[in-house]
Enzyme design. Sequence first.
Site, short mmCIF file in Angstrom:
data_model
loop_
_atom_site.label_atom_id
_atom_site.label_comp_id
_atom_site.label_asym_id
_atom_site.label_seq_id
_atom_site.Cartn_x
_atom_site.Cartn_y
_atom_site.Cartn_z
N SER A 1 -6.08 -28.50 28.55
CA SER A 1 -5.87 -27.10 28.19
C SER A 1 -5.30 -26.28 29.33
CB SER A 1 -7.20 -26.47 27.75
OG SER A 1 -8.16 -26.52 28.79
N CYS A 2 -5.29 -26.82 30.54
CA CYS A 2 -4.80 -26.05 31.67
C CYS A 2 -4.02 -26.93 32.62
CB CYS A 2 -5.95 -25.38 32.42
SG CYS A 2 -5.41 -24.42 33.85
N GLY A 3 -2.73 -26.69 32.73
CA GLY A 3 -1.90 -27.53 33.57
C GLY A 3 -1.86 -27.11 35.02
N CYS B 1 -4.77 -25.83 36.61
CA CYS B 1 -6.15 -25.64 37.07
C CYS B 1 -6.42 -26.31 38.40
CB CYS B 1 -7.13 -26.17 36.02
SG CYS B 1 -7.11 -25.24 34.47
#
Length: 298
Positions: free
Chosen positions: A137-139, A141
């Site tokens: 969901s988070c590239g 992070c």
Amino acid sequence: MGRITTRTRVTRIVLADETEVRQRADVLAVEEPLEIRVAGTALSVTMRTPGHDVELAAGFLVSEGVIGAGEEFRSAIHCGGPGSGPSSSAPLLIIGPAPVGVLAAEANTYNVLDVALAAGVTLPSTDIARNFYTTSSCGVCGTASIDAIEKISRYEVSSDETSIAATAVRGLPDALRAGQAAFDKTGGLHAAALFDVTTGEMLVLREDVGRHNAVDKVIGWAVLHDRLPLRGTVLQVSGRASFELVQKAVMAGIPILSAVSAPSSLAVELAVSSGLTLLGFVRGASMNVYTRPERVMV
């Protein structure tokens, strides 16, 4: 669909005049880690839907500013698994712009990919200050500092004279949705597709549990076909337009990004500063053009 989907048993509850409870089979989107190495050194681990891993790695390297052209990506090889290396595991697949070579392997998890860059390309530093982990969901992070988030693109999208009819933009989400074979089975995958503005042709479509991975796979396709920069194209995504998706588009030289949902404030700010045309809420007969509206012809 191979390792893209898997089956499980669920208890289905339907609340109605007569509540229904029954067991049934359900299809899930597969999520597995992929360790991306460059010249044997671990660079990142991302949670992704297996498939098109070479494209994913190539697109990731473009997004990180490591490469910017197809000729800079030489090959990639699936290794045996975590803890293995080029000398300790038999290679399975080498693929890239160069001819493909296939070698046998006794055991392979398909979850470790080692990339070789062309001679003369600077290898990414081992102290690039990433935690080497990104979720589906988070590239970004794993990025250690705010300053490290924004990358400098080799390509100037603000000068791209591409324009597209609003009526053509209207049809992009439906074209994207029609090509989402895995989503039809699972309902749990993001998608990204690249369209040629002149012909309207869908050049490539990729699905993944991570929206950033889907975009990286699209960009990686362009790397392997030596098509960077992607002038004269529009990128359509199935969800919202985040900062990182705008950044990936800019890094690949894509002048127009269209999303079916909302953009974030930082996505709009980056689109303004880079000269990218950003559209959101492209649904039915309406759309919002947040930046560079002169590219959208009415």
